[in-house]
Design a protein around this motif. Structure first.
Motif, PDB file in Angstrom:
ATOM      1  N   VAL A  25       0.846  -1.204   0.000  1.00 16.80           N
ATOM      2  CA  VAL A  25       0.000   0.000   0.000  1.00 16.80           C
ATOM      3  C   VAL A  25       0.875   1.246   0.000  1.00 16.80           C
ATOM      4  O   VAL A  25       0.627   2.189  -0.753  1.00 16.80           O
ATOM      5  N   TYR A  26       1.932   1.221   0.829  1.00 13.99           N
ATOM      6  CA  TYR A  26       2.830   2.372   0.842  1.00 13.99           C
ATOM      7  C   TYR A  26       3.393   2.602  -0.563  1.00 13.99           C
ATOM      8  O   TYR A  26       3.411   3.729  -1.066  1.00 13.99           O
ATOM      9  N   GLY A  27       3.827   1.510  -1.175  1.00 11.59           N
ATOM     10  CA  GLY A  27       4.426   1.655  -2.508  1.00 11.59           C
ATOM     11  C   GLY A  27       3.443   2.213  -3.508  1.00 11.59           C
ATOM     12  O   GLY A  27       3.770   3.093  -4.301  1.00 11.59           O
ATOM     13  N   VAL A  28       2.205   1.732  -3.470  1.00  6.64           N
ATOM     14  CA  VAL A  28       1.211   2.208  -4.429  1.00  6.64           C
ATOM     15  C   VAL A  28       0.970   3.695  -4.249  1.00  6.64           C
ATOM     16  O   VAL A  28       0.817   4.442  -5.213  1.00  6.64           O
ATOM     17  N   LEU A  29       0.974   4.140  -2.983  1.00  5.93           N
ATOM     18  CA  LEU A  29       0.632   5.541  -2.732  1.00  5.93           C
ATOM     19  C   LEU A  29       1.810   6.477  -2.948  1.00  5.93           C
ATOM     20  O   LEU A  29       1.623   7.613  -3.366  1.00  5.93           O
ATOM     21  N   ALA A  30       3.010   5.996  -2.680  1.00 10.28           N
ATOM     22  CA  ALA A  30       4.114   6.940  -2.621  1.00 10.28           C
ATOM     23  C   ALA A  30       4.994   6.959  -3.869  1.00 10.28           C
ATOM     24  O   ALA A  30       5.823   7.840  -4.019  1.00 10.28           O
ATOM     25  N   ARG A  31       4.840   5.962  -4.747  1.00 12.41           N
ATOM     26  CA  ARG A  31       5.736   5.913  -5.886  1.00 12.41           C
ATOM     27  C   ARG A  31       5.207   6.721  -7.059  1.00 12.41           C
ATOM     28  O   ARG A  31       4.004   6.790  -7.293  1.00 12.41           O
ATOM     29  N   LYS A  32       6.121   7.294  -7.805  1.00 10.82           N
ATOM     30  CA  LYS A  32       5.732   8.148  -8.915  1.00 10.82           C
ATOM     31  C   LYS A  32       5.725   7.364 -10.229  1.00 10.82           C
ATOM     32  O   LYS A  32       4.900   7.592 -11.089  1.00 10.82           O
ATOM     33  N   VAL A  64       4.565   1.337  -9.316  1.00 12.97           N
ATOM     34  CA  VAL A  64       3.235   1.189  -8.707  1.00 12.97           C
ATOM     35  C   VAL A  64       2.691  -0.206  -8.999  1.00 12.97           C
ATOM     36  O   VAL A  64       2.150  -0.883  -8.116  1.00 12.97           O
TER      37      VAL A  64
END
Lengths: 102, 670, 172
Positions: A18-25, A30
């Motif tokens: 979830v962190y990765g989905v939200l924070a990656r550009k 993603v």
């Protein structure tokens, strides 16, 4: 073995995803994070399956297989979309894709 | 060899891969592998025919007194897979029908391979062309040797795929790829029926795909009649699609976009008869399902008869020589389906066999012609070709007469047998339709021959006779077009029929009839009359010129035919696009006339009321409230608008956050 | 018993650490390689759960196919091979808070509900019983009997995804 050790591993992977989905550009990153989430779900399914005796033990495995299949389909379509975005704006930066802005 | 029939498809399948991988590096571009492979299967199939003829007659069939001994089928199956209770076997089932089909396919395929080496020379996808031919031949072999419906389905679909690839061989031109798609989709429409039919029969016959068992179950009354009717209708849909029967015949004329040898192999001699073969193979289902022995009328015969007439009429208005032959093929396939419908099983297979010979001859002949004049248009680019191309002319002439059914060529015997069967089995109407079809066949072939080979040359350039690789196959096929009919003639004691009549045939008790001279005389007279009238009309120019210009009725008829009964329009415009078109128009009309009237009426009343209301209520009381709430809404909207950033990850954050909050609420309350 | 727990500990640690690196690394290609580590560790965990077929499928499909597709994606979108500073967007804080919040709630619920429940012991069970109840053969039987319809639906889904991906990605 405790059932919880598997479930907690799943929970941890899920939250990292979830962190990765939200924070990656980057769109590709993603999608990778989404794979983490799906894997967390698979661990849960198999752990719950292993918890039971009888037919339910198999159900967990079968559904894990289905999820792997669906994940493959998802990656295929997802990457095609990312590719299309890249082709239209020469970047895969998802924070620049805001055509739906109200 | 009879037990090891699987070798035959295995050879061509191997050849497909070899050509694909090594074809380009070989001096002849892979065609030598294909010819070698198909040639060896031709030899093997000849061996099989010989072995079948020499096989002892050990199988007893018939009831009570009339027990007869025939050659039993040779089965060789292995277990394919097991899943729970299902044990699916796969293997070969060889009987007279199989060996005859194997021989037919191998012979035509071999000749087409030889023909193509010259015809396709210098083509940019020469190697792929031969690879596809090999794969196609494999599909046909798999179908005819299949012991189960499942294996048959496999071969069936393989052919459909290769047909698609070969029709679209020159896919750079849009019409060709469209034709390929159309052929594929139209036959697929029918294939849905095949899947449904196979599934129904699987359950109905007690969980088996075995064709022999299915036939037995159907004929012994083990399957209820209702189930059989449904299964037979479903399978008939597949036959209609694959064998280009009315109303799904529209793909076959378009399929002529492919190379001409392909048309000869796939769209005349082999793939399109796959439907007929299927019908003949699971004949028990149709026999009982459609009450074929009762006579009078049934659905299969009706489909065939409709197709005969409808396609033959269309053959009259074509300019393209291959289209004439295409419609003629549809019409002849109609004969085969009708023959099976009226219970003339042997006649249908016999016609399949002879038709493969003379129709392949005609197609290859048209290929030879077009190779020389570089066109398929009979009206503008041909005429008078009998002088520069005497050998092609002679072979084409034999093919045409065989197709027309002139004594003693091949078509005469097989067509006559169908008509005889229809008459004797109590299907008089269908016999008359068959005679009408024979009349039209002879006439349009007269027109075709006239336009191509007689009169003045109307094209450009100098036509020349084709080389030996093209003429060789023509000669071989000419021999068969002349001689094939004699195989089942009275003075050979119906040798061919005795060879192919199998267990199902006898188990069902299909009637056989002896050659009848009066019937043969009638059909000969009909054919001669047609050729005579055709001669007067086309050769002597007695056809009233400009009849379509002067007579409105004739013009309407011509337009109707030139548009192929508007079937294509119905399919593309009606079925595909029509769901939106007419409904949209209807809705528009309804809008314009009904709704508008109501709305206008209401509007007038409402306006009166509104005038009054405006003055007193709106301006005074409501405006204040509205303005107030409007400002309020705008402010609120402005606030919420800030959340709508359009960035999917912020939405995601909101989604996950809200879910977590809800989960928290749930945890705290429970 | 202890060996299993040690194996789990090693695998879980490598999965979590690699996953953390996956979402923090500054190099796209490294991220794909960390994904391999995560997927392989998770696949090994499946074996601990007596699901050897799923484990093998995980390796074949994920590590074999999907990671390769990802590398293709990286290549085709011409991501910088090597260090890249701007891989994270401006909502890292929100993301971190959300993820930790989720993790807290999930852990609380799981520990609260399952306490010290143990997975059933498989050591005493005979090999034949294991094969019949959760072996590869049993999975195959279940897929092609009980779950035949979902299986067909999934196959249609794959076909649709295949067609969809081609339609989306082709140039015309």
């Amino acid at each position: 073995m405790l059932i919880n050790q598997f479930l907690l591993l799943g929970a941890a992977l899920f939250c990292i995803g979830v962190y990765g989905v939200l924070a990656r550009k980057n769109g590709v990153l993603v999608l990778m994070s989404i794979e983490l989430i799906l894997n967390a779900v698979n661990i849960n399914l198999l752990a719950f399956g292993a918890m039971h005796q009888g037919p339910a033990a198999i159900t967990g495995q079968v559904f894990a297989l289905f999820i792997i299949t669906v994940a493959a389909a998802e990656v295929g379509v997802g990457l095609a979309i990312v590719l299309l975005i890249y082709r239209n704006r020469t970047s895969v930066d998802l924070s620049e894709v805001d055509l739906m802005k109200g | 060899m009879l037990e090891h029939a699987w070798v035959i498809p295995a050879i061509t399948f191997t050849s497909f891969w070899l050509i694909l991988f090594f074809g380009r590096r070989l001096p002849k571009g892979g065609s030598e592998i294909g010819i070698l492979a198909v040639g060896s299967t031709l030899v093997l199939s000849c061996v099989m025919v010989a072995q079948w003829v020499g096989r002892a007659k050990t199988l007893a069939v018939g009831h009570g007194e009339e027990i007869e001994h025939i050659r039993g089928p040779v089965d060789n199956t292995v277990r394919w897979f097991t899943s729970g209770q299902f044990r699916v076997r796969v293997g070969t089932h060889v009987d007279g029908l199989t060996v005859v089909m194997l021989f037919t396919v191998a012979l035509i395929s071999f000749l087409v391979h030889v023909f193509s080496t010259n015809y396709m020379e210098g083509d940019r996808r020469f190697t792929h062309y031969f690879a596809s031919l090999s794969l196609f031949t494999t599909g046909m072999y798999v179908l005819v040797t299949a012991s189960t419906t499942l294996a048959a389905l496999f071969g069936w679909e393989l052919m459909g795929l290769c047909s698609f690839m070969l029709i679209g061989h020159w896919w750079e031109e849009k019409p060709n790829s469209n034709a390929a798609l159309k052929a594929f989709f139209t036959t697929r429409t029918g294939d849905i029926g095949l899947l449904v039919g196979i599934s129904i029969l699987f359950w109905a016959a007690g969980g088996t795909f075995d064709i022999a068992k299915i036939n037995q179950a159907a004929l012994s009354g083990q399957i209820s009649h209702t189930v059989l009717v449904v299964a037979a209708c479903a399978l008939l849909a597949a036959v209609i699609g694959k064998s280009a029967q009315f109303p799904l015949h529209t793909w076959l004329p378009d399929a002529m976009a492919g190379p001409t040898p392909v048309s000869a192999l796939i769209h005349a001699a082999t793939m399109v008869v796959a439907g007929v073969y299927l019908l003949a193979r699971v004949y028990g289902v149709f026999w009982v399902g459609f009450h074929i022995p009762d006579g009078g009328f049934n659905f299969v015969a009706a489909v065939g008869a409709t197709t005969i007439v409808i396609a033959a009429v269309l053959a009259f208005v074509q300019r393209d020589i291959k289209k004439v032959l295409a419609y003629s093929t549809i019409s002849q396939l109609g004969y085969m389906v009708m023959a099976l419908g009226v219970g003339a099983w042997t006649a249908a297979i016999f016609h399949l066999f002879t038709h493969a010979m003379f129709k392949a001859l005609l197609f290859l002949g048209s290929g030879s012609v077009s190779h020389s004049v570089h066109s398929f248009d009979m009206v503008d680019d041909m005429g008078g070709l009998r002088k520069p191309m005497p050998k092609t002319f002679a072979t084409f002439m034999v093919g045409s007469l065989a197709l027309a059914g002139l004594f003693p060529l091949a078509g005469f015997w097989s067509k006559d047998e169908i008509l005889l069967g229809a008459g004797e089995n109590g299907y008089k109407v269908f016999m008359i339709v068959g005679l009408v079809g024979a009349f039209m066949t002879a006439m349009y072939m007269t027109r075709c021959v006239y336009l191509t080979f007689f009169g003045e040359y109307r094209g450009h350039g100098h036509p020349h006779e084709s080389p030996l690789p093209i003429l060789g196959p023509l000669y071989v096929l000419t021999v068969f077009s002349v001689g094939a009919g004699l195989l089942n003639a009275p003075f050979t004691h119906e040798w061919f029929g005795k060879l192919i009549e199998n267990e199902t045939f006898f188990h069902a008790g299909v009637a056989t009839h002896d050659f009848s001279v009066p019937d043969a005389l009638i059909s000969t007279v009909v054919v001669l009359a047609a050729i005579g009238i055709g001669y007067l009309l086309f050769f002597q120019g007695k056809l009233p010129r400009g009849v379509t210009a002067r007579q409105p009725l004739a013009r309407v008829g011509y337009t109707f035919l030139a548009n192929r009964y508007y079937l294509d329009h119905i399919y593309t415009g009606g079925v595909v696009g029509g769901i939106s078109g007419p409904i949209a128009r209807a809705a528009y009309w309804f809008n314009q006339n009904v709704l508008d009237g109501i709305v206008n009426g209401v509007a007038i009343v409402a306006k009166k009321f509104a005038d009054w209301q405006y003055k007193y209520i709106d301006q005074g009381a409501i405006d204040g409230t509205v303005n107030g709430s409007g400002h309020g809404a705008e402010g609120l909207g402005g606030f919420f608008r800030t959340i709508q950033t359009g960035r999917v990850q912020q939405y995601g954050a909101l989604l996950f956050g809200a879910t977590a909050l809800l989960a928290l609420a749930l945890v705290l309350t429970v | 018993m202890i060996a299993e727990n040690i194996a789990f500990g090693v695998l879980a640690a490598s999965a979590v650490l690699a996953a953390l690196r996956l979402v923090t690394t500054k190099n796209v290609v490294h991220a794909a390689l960390y994904l391999v580590v995560v997927l392989a560790s998770v696949g090994a965990n499946y074996i601990l759960l007596a699901a050897e077929f799923v484990a093998v499928v995980q390796l074949l499909v994920y590590v074999g196919a999907i990671v390769v597709i990802f590398l293709f994606g990286v290549m085709l979108t011409r991501a910088q091979i090597g260090h890249e500073s701007e891989l994270d967007n401006d909502q890292r804080g929100i993301a971190l808070v959300t993820a930790l919040f989720l993790l807290g709630i999930l852990s609380y619920v799981l520990i609260d509900f399952f306490q010290d429940d143990k997975l059933p012991e498989l050591t005493g069970v005979s090999k034949a019983t294991l094969q019949a109840t959760r072996g590869t053969g049993a999975v195959g039987d279940a897929i092609f009997s009980t779950y035949l319809v979902p299986f067909e639906v999934v196959s249609v889904l794959l076909l649709a995804a295949l067609v969809g991906a081609i339609v989306l990605a082709r140039r015309d």
